[in-house]
Write a protein that holds these residues in place. Structure first.
Motif, PDB file in Angstrom:
ATOM      1  N   UNK A   1       0.449  -1.409   0.212  1.00  0.00           N
ATOM      2  CA  UNK A   1      -0.256  -0.225   0.095  1.00  0.00           C
ATOM      3  C   UNK A   1       0.955   1.103  -0.085  1.00  0.00           C
ATOM      4  N   UNK A   2       0.160   2.742   0.041  1.00  0.00           N
ATOM      5  CA  UNK A   2       1.406   3.439  -0.254  1.00  0.00           C
ATOM      6  C   UNK A   2       1.199   3.921   0.755  1.00  0.00           C
ATOM      7  N   UNK A   3       2.876   3.823   0.798  1.00  0.00           N
ATOM      8  CA  UNK A   3       3.390   4.670   2.166  1.00  0.00           C
ATOM      9  C   UNK A   3       3.046   4.962   3.000  1.00  0.00           C
ATOM     10  N   UNK A   4       2.714   6.848   2.367  1.00  0.00           N
ATOM     11  CA  UNK A   4       1.927   7.463   2.887  1.00  0.00           C
ATOM     12  C   UNK A   4       1.344   7.521   4.035  1.00  0.00           C
ATOM     13  N   UNK A   5       0.649   6.487   4.140  1.00  0.00           N
ATOM     14  CA  UNK A   5      -0.445   6.277   4.964  1.00  0.00           C
ATOM     15  C   UNK A   5      -0.417   5.133   5.547  1.00  0.00           C
ATOM     16  N   UNK A   6       0.348   4.999   5.835  1.00  0.00           N
ATOM     17  CA  UNK A   6       1.167   4.256   7.146  1.00  0.00           C
ATOM     18  C   UNK A   6       0.334   4.359   8.596  1.00  0.00           C
ATOM     19  N   UNK A   7       0.112   5.499   8.954  1.00  0.00           N
ATOM     20  CA  UNK A   7      -0.394   5.746  10.320  1.00  0.00           C
ATOM     21  C   UNK A   7      -2.026   5.430  10.438  1.00  0.00           C
ATOM     22  N   UNK A   8      -2.929   6.223   9.061  1.00  0.00           N
ATOM     23  CA  UNK A   8      -4.096   5.888   8.869  1.00  0.00           C
ATOM     24  C   UNK A   8      -3.653   4.505   8.903  1.00  0.00           C
TER      25      UNK A   8
END
Length: 413
Positions: free
Chosen positions: A96-103
């Motif tokens: 998955x796109x790493x920028x959304x790790x926290x979500x």
């Protein structure tokens, strides 16, 4: 039965709200944005499955053996650790796109805890509470998105994920309050005995669910790899429509599962499973036919011009959708009896069909190839479950007919 009808309408309402959310994402984010959301939701689903290794899938069965107060702490701690480890693993695997790790991490943890609590409530036959919580979760998400669109006139993937996060957290808190007032059994088994049972049944349920999820979603990775996010977004909407149709069998199985798990009348359980399987098949077939009769223009008006290939994909999925309508009932019979190995093997059969067919058909035919692959895999899984159930109870063509009394009982009992 009245409980089934109530569950159906609850799931119908939930599916209707979810459908509106899908429309919102397609209209505001387009097919590519929908593709990104599909990958994120898939990552979250995998995390929830890993958390279910010791938890959700086997909770209904295990509450017949152990008190909730002994199971809950174990499943809670495991859910948090499992989601963390699984999210980190997927991050490095770039699923998955790493920028959304926290979500992804936050939603996975809260939703896993929520799923565990609804499983505890289901085990206590609190089906109305389970239905209400599931509707509330979807409704809270929808309300958040509407507020974002109406007041800020701006809708992004981040906003969508934030709304999901808040909705799960809110309903999780509510579910804790409901669980506090439930009764439980008084078994006094040792902690080691509980751990062994959780690991044994959890591992079988985990294997079955992971194989089933990959059976449903492995094609997502192939479509994204060979055809891009836009085509994935289109296919994901077709799958969402298919899953909305499966709410019929899921509504029935929500009632069926705890009933069989707590019943000692095996003949009644078998008869119930046959009746519900056939009812599920015929109602699902009717809905599928209606969907296929809708003109292609309806889909483009609702979802946008980019999504015109949806109807051909649904046509290819139709046979598999009907097959799963039957297998969803039968698999819950085996799960309620603690025979998770049969569920696991049926899912593995589907996965063994999905992987080679997917690698062959999807690079050549895109989302049409994915539709063919899915339908064949679903049918193979269902065929195995019907075969295993047939070893317990000989099935006849006449079983496809449901008496007037059975239909009447479905609505009035």
């Amino acid at each position: 039965m009245r409980t089934i009808i109530q569950t159906f309408f609850s799931k119908f309402l939930g599916a209707a709200i979810s459908f509106i959310l899908v429309i919102a994402t397609t209209q505001y984010l387009g097919s590519e944005g929908r593709g990104v959301i599909s990958l994120l939701l898939l990552a979250i689903s995998i995390n929830i499955l890993v958390a279910g290794f010791i938890g959700s899938g086997s909770i209904v069965f295990l509450t017949t053996l152990f008190p909730i107060k002994k199971i809950a702490p174990i499943t809670t701690i495991w859910a948090i650790l499992a989601c963390l480890l699984s999210t980190v693993a997927q991050y490095y695997l770039t699923t998955f796109p790493s920028t959304y790790f926290g979500y992804v991490l936050t939603i996975s943890i809260v939703s896993s805890l929520f799923v565990n609590n609804t499983s505890f409530l289901q085990a206590q036959h609190k089906i109305k509470w389970v239905n209400s919580l599931q509707i509330l979760q979807i409704a809270f998400t929808a309300i958040g998105i509407l507020i974002t669109i109406i007041f800020f006139n701006h809708f992004t993937i981040d906003g969508y994920l934030l709304c999901i996060c808040i909705s799960y957290f809110s309903t999780y808190i509510i579910s804790l309050g409901l669980l506090y007032n439930t009764t439980t059994n008084n078994h006094t088994d040792s902690a080691i005995s509980i751990y062994k049972k959780l690991l044994y049944h959890g591992s079988l349920v985990f294997t079955a669910n992971l194989a089933q999820l990959l059976n449903y979603r492995f094609s997502f990775y192939l479509i994204e790899n060979y055809w891009g996010l836009s085509q994935l977004g289109i296919y994901s909407v077709a799958i969402t429509i298919a899953e909305s149709i499966w709410m019929i069998s899921k509504s029935i199985s929500t009632y069926q599962y705890p009933k069989i798990a707590h019943s000692t009348n095996e003949q009644a359980n078998i008869s119930m499973t046959i009746t519900y399987s056939v009812i599920s098949f015929w109602i699902t077939l009717l809905v599928v036919v209606i969907g296929l009769l809708l003109p292609k223009s309806i889909y483009t008006v609702v979802f946008g011009a980019e999504f015109s290939p949806i109807k051909p994909v649904i046509s290819l999925l139709a046979f598999g959708i009907c097959a799963l309508a039957v297998s969803n009932i039968i698999v819950h019979y085996f799960s309620a009896k603690g025979k998770h190995n049969i569920s696991a093997f049926s899912s593995l059969i589907g996965l063994c069909v999905t992987i080679p067919l997917g690698f062959y058909l999807i690079p050549k035919y895109g989302i049409m190839g994915a539709g063919i692959t899915a339908s064949i895999a679903y049918t193979c899984s269902a065929s195995y479950l019907i075969y295993e159930f047939g070893k317990i109870q000989r099935l006849k063509i006449s079983d496809l007919k449901i008496s007037y009394i059975a239909w009447k009982n479905l609505f009035v009992q």
